[in-house]
Design a protein around this motif. Structure first.
Motif, PDB file in Angstrom:
ATOM      1  N   ILE A   1      12.210  23.792 117.590  1.00  0.00           N
ATOM      2  CA  ILE A   1      13.283  24.605 116.912  1.00  0.00           C
ATOM      3  C   ILE A   1      12.848  24.471 115.291  1.00  0.00           C
ATOM      4  O   ILE A   1      13.271  23.316 115.392  1.00  0.00           O
ATOM      5  N   ALA A   2      12.339  25.559 114.604  1.00  0.00           N
ATOM      6  CA  ALA A   2      12.228  25.256 113.063  1.00  0.00           C
ATOM      7  C   ALA A   2      13.468  24.703 112.070  1.00  0.00           C
ATOM      8  O   ALA A   2      14.227  25.208 112.806  1.00  0.00           O
ATOM      9  N   PRO A   3      12.831  24.074 111.452  1.00  0.00           N
ATOM     10  CA  PRO A   3      14.271  24.358 110.451  1.00  0.00           C
ATOM     11  C   PRO A   3      14.703  24.830 109.856  1.00  0.00           C
ATOM     12  O   PRO A   3      14.098  25.862 109.486  1.00  0.00           O
ATOM     13  N   GLY A   4      16.332  25.009 109.674  1.00  0.00           N
ATOM     14  CA  GLY A   4      17.060  26.431 108.981  1.00  0.00           C
ATOM     15  C   GLY A   4      17.022  27.243 110.002  1.00  0.00           C
ATOM     16  O   GLY A   4      17.493  28.350 109.526  1.00  0.00           O
ATOM     17  N   THR A   5      16.826  27.423 110.919  1.00  0.00           N
ATOM     18  CA  THR A   5      16.828  28.263 111.933  1.00  0.00           C
ATOM     19  C   THR A   5      17.633  27.986 113.617  1.00  0.00           C
ATOM     20  O   THR A   5      17.844  26.506 113.143  1.00  0.00           O
ATOM     21  N   GLY A   6      17.916  28.554 114.301  1.00  0.00           N
ATOM     22  CA  GLY A   6      18.726  28.317 115.107  1.00  0.00           C
ATOM     23  C   GLY A   6      18.975  29.698 116.381  1.00  0.00           C
ATOM     24  O   GLY A   6      18.805  30.684 116.179  1.00  0.00           O
ATOM     25  N   PHE A   7      20.309  29.321 116.986  1.00  0.00           N
ATOM     26  CA  PHE A   7      20.734  30.661 118.448  1.00  0.00           C
ATOM     27  C   PHE A   7      21.970  30.805 117.147  1.00  0.00           C
ATOM     28  O   PHE A   7      23.029  29.643 117.161  1.00  0.00           O
ATOM     29  N   PRO A   8      22.261  31.879 116.900  1.00  0.00           N
ATOM     30  CA  PRO A   8      22.922  32.340 116.417  1.00  0.00           C
ATOM     31  C   PRO A   8      24.319  32.453 117.536  1.00  0.00           C
ATOM     32  O   PRO A   8      24.423  32.567 118.250  1.00  0.00           O
ATOM     33  N   LEU A   9      25.745  32.489 116.935  1.00  0.00           N
ATOM     34  CA  LEU A   9      26.633  33.050 118.340  1.00  0.00           C
ATOM     35  C   LEU A   9      26.085  34.056 119.045  1.00  0.00           C
ATOM     36  O   LEU A   9      26.337  34.797 118.986  1.00  0.00           O
ATOM     37  N   HIS A  10      26.450  32.839 120.408  1.00  0.00           N
ATOM     38  CA  HIS A  10      26.579  33.563 121.422  1.00  0.00           C
ATOM     39  C   HIS A  10      27.597  33.233 122.429  1.00  0.00           C
ATOM     40  O   HIS A  10      27.977  31.783 122.320  1.00  0.00           O
ATOM     41  N   GLY A  11      27.179  34.218 123.908  1.00  0.00           N
ATOM     42  CA  GLY A  11      28.513  33.410 124.941  1.00  0.00           C
ATOM     43  C   GLY A  11      27.999  32.955 126.530  1.00  0.00           C
ATOM     44  O   GLY A  11      27.163  33.801 126.382  1.00  0.00           O
ATOM     45  N   HIS A  12      28.770  32.376 126.990  1.00  0.00           N
ATOM     46  CA  HIS A  12      27.816  31.394 127.633  1.00  0.00           C
ATOM     47  C   HIS A  12      29.531  31.921 129.075  1.00  0.00           C
ATOM     48  O   HIS A  12      30.974  31.214 128.621  1.00  0.00           O
ATOM     49  N   LYS A  13      29.901  31.398 130.514  1.00  0.00           N
ATOM     50  CA  LYS A  13      30.106  31.408 131.254  1.00  0.00           C
ATOM     51  C   LYS A  13      30.071  30.929 132.297  1.00  0.00           C
ATOM     52  O   LYS A  13      28.784  31.310 132.731  1.00  0.00           O
ATOM     53  N   ASP A  14      30.623  30.497 133.119  1.00  0.00           N
ATOM     54  CA  ASP A  14      30.614  29.459 133.745  1.00  0.00           C
ATOM     55  C   ASP A  14      29.186  28.770 134.243  1.00  0.00           C
ATOM     56  O   ASP A  14      28.325  29.033 135.616  1.00  0.00           O
ATOM     57  N   MET A  15      28.910  27.680 133.263  1.00  0.00           N
ATOM     58  CA  MET A  15      27.970  26.693 133.215  1.00  0.00           C
ATOM     59  C   MET A  15      27.870  26.137 132.713  1.00  0.00           C
ATOM     60  O   MET A  15      28.545  25.717 131.252  1.00  0.00           O
ATOM     61  N   GLU A  16      27.366  24.477 132.603  1.00  0.00           N
ATOM     62  CA  GLU A  16      27.332  22.995 132.208  1.00  0.00           C
ATOM     63  C   GLU A  16      26.526  23.707 131.620  1.00  0.00           C
ATOM     64  O   GLU A  16      25.044  22.835 132.221  1.00  0.00           O
ATOM     65  N   ILE A  17      26.440  22.716 130.709  1.00  0.00           N
ATOM     66  CA  ILE A  17      24.812  23.207 129.486  1.00  0.00           C
ATOM     67  C   ILE A  17      25.442  21.510 128.937  1.00  0.00           C
ATOM     68  O   ILE A  17      25.228  21.421 127.535  1.00  0.00           O
ATOM     69  N   ILE A  18      23.344  20.693 129.650  1.00  0.00           N
ATOM     70  CA  ILE A  18      23.860  19.358 128.682  1.00  0.00           C
ATOM     71  C   ILE A  18      22.351  19.337 127.808  1.00  0.00           C
ATOM     72  O   ILE A  18      21.165  20.142 128.262  1.00  0.00           O
ATOM     73  N   SER A  19      22.506  19.418 126.449  1.00  0.00           N
ATOM     74  CA  SER A  19      21.521  19.271 125.603  1.00  0.00           C
ATOM     75  C   SER A  19      21.225  17.331 125.435  1.00  0.00           C
ATOM     76  O   SER A  19      21.479  16.839 124.535  1.00  0.00           O
ATOM     77  N   TYR A  20      19.693  17.205 125.778  1.00  0.00           N
ATOM     78  CA  TYR A  20      19.373  15.470 125.726  1.00  0.00           C
ATOM     79  C   TYR A  20      18.000  16.053 123.875  1.00  0.00           C
ATOM     80  O   TYR A  20      17.370  16.516 123.874  1.00  0.00           O
ATOM     81  N   VAL A  21      18.701  15.607 123.284  1.00  0.00           N
ATOM     82  CA  VAL A  21      17.874  15.875 121.835  1.00  0.00           C
ATOM     83  C   VAL A  21      17.002  14.556 122.009  1.00  0.00           C
ATOM     84  O   VAL A  21      16.929  13.598 121.497  1.00  0.00           O
ATOM     85  N   ARG A  22      15.967  14.918 121.690  1.00  0.00           N
ATOM     86  CA  ARG A  22      14.377  13.972 121.509  1.00  0.00           C
ATOM     87  C   ARG A  22      14.211  13.768 119.795  1.00  0.00           C
ATOM     88  O   ARG A  22      13.554  12.781 119.767  1.00  0.00           O
ATOM     89  N   GLN A  23      14.504  14.954 119.341  1.00  0.00           N
ATOM     90  CA  GLN A  23      13.502  14.340 117.641  1.00  0.00           C
ATOM     91  C   GLN A  23      14.766  15.705 117.257  1.00  0.00           C
ATOM     92  O   GLN A  23      14.952  16.124 117.401  1.00  0.00           O
TER      93      GLN A  23
END
Length: 232
Positions: free
Chosen positions: A48-70
């Motif tokens: 993901i480029a600097p200054g950007t990302g995923f704006p507000l959005h929804g999820h339901k019934d999911m386990e979401i794990i993020s492992y940051v590499r950099q």
């Protein structure tokens, strides 16, 4: 059986602000040989480029794990949680009955992370978010639970799923053995370096699905870090 999924054969795309590789098929135009492994349904390798990302959005019934590499990911959601997770560390979001969130790269370098989605053992429940540092020296030469639904995995972030997310850092020539449950499947991705899994060469960005095996040996060809998810 081991199914090697080279990085060059993964689905994905370059959207300018986002460069994505999908280890599991996510659309009807994808590679259906890259099917989900039970409750493990998504593994995205995102930049993901600097200054950007995923704006507000929804999820339901999911386990979401993020492992940051950099870099560092900045999180905010509609339940009042707000925080940052830096390279080498992990964040977990249990969407439960429903959550709205945003994830951004507020830093000056590209943000690289694995996003891993696992279906919960049962639907509903209050949404929650947590993050924790996992120093690489604690994973040196051994597998350490990072997020887990197994009560005995002390120190791991809690997920509401029958699964474990583990990480290890190996020096060249080091090896670790891992024994899977008789009905378990697993998926492994090197975050750094090159290694072998039961003799199959797996390079950074590749993945390997581990199906119907009860024992794997992971050996580093060069200094390596990897993430392993076992679905119980």
């Amino acid at each position: 059986m081991l199914q090697h999924r080279p990085r060059t054969e993964l689905d994905g795309g370059d959207f300018g602000w986002l460069k994505a590789k999908h280890h599991f098929v996510v659309s009807d135009k994808g590679n259906f040989t890259h099917h989900a492994l039970g409750a493990l349904v998504v593994w995205n390798d995102d930049e993901i480029a600097p200054g950007t990302g995923f704006p507000l959005h929804g999820h339901k019934d999911m386990e979401i794990i993020s492992y940051v590499r950099q870099g560092t990911v900045s999180h905010r959601d509609n339940t009042g949680n707000e925080g940052q997770t830096a390279a080498g560390d992990v964040q977990v979001m249990s969407a439960g009955s429903g959550i709205l969130h945003e994830e951004y790269n507020s830093g000056s370098i590209p943000l690289k992370l694995f996003q891993i989605w696992i279906r919960p053992r049962e639907p509903g429940g209050a949404p929650r978010w947590d993050t924790r540092p996992f120093p690489k020296e604690d994973r040196a030469g051994r597998l350490v639970p990072l997020a887990s639904g197994v009560p005995s995995d002390d120190g791991a972030l809690l997920i509401r799923a029958d699964a474990r997310v583990l990480g290890a850092a190996l020096k060249a020539g080091q090896r670790v053995d891992y024994f899977l449950g008789i009905d378990s499947n697993a998926y492994l991705v090197p975050a750094l370096g090159t290694l072998t899994v039961n003799g199959v060469r797996v390079e950074m960005g590749d993945g390997v699905a581990i199906i119907g095996e009860t024992h794997i040996t992971i050996e580093a060809i060069e200094d390596s870090e990897f993430i392993l998810v076992e679905v119980l």
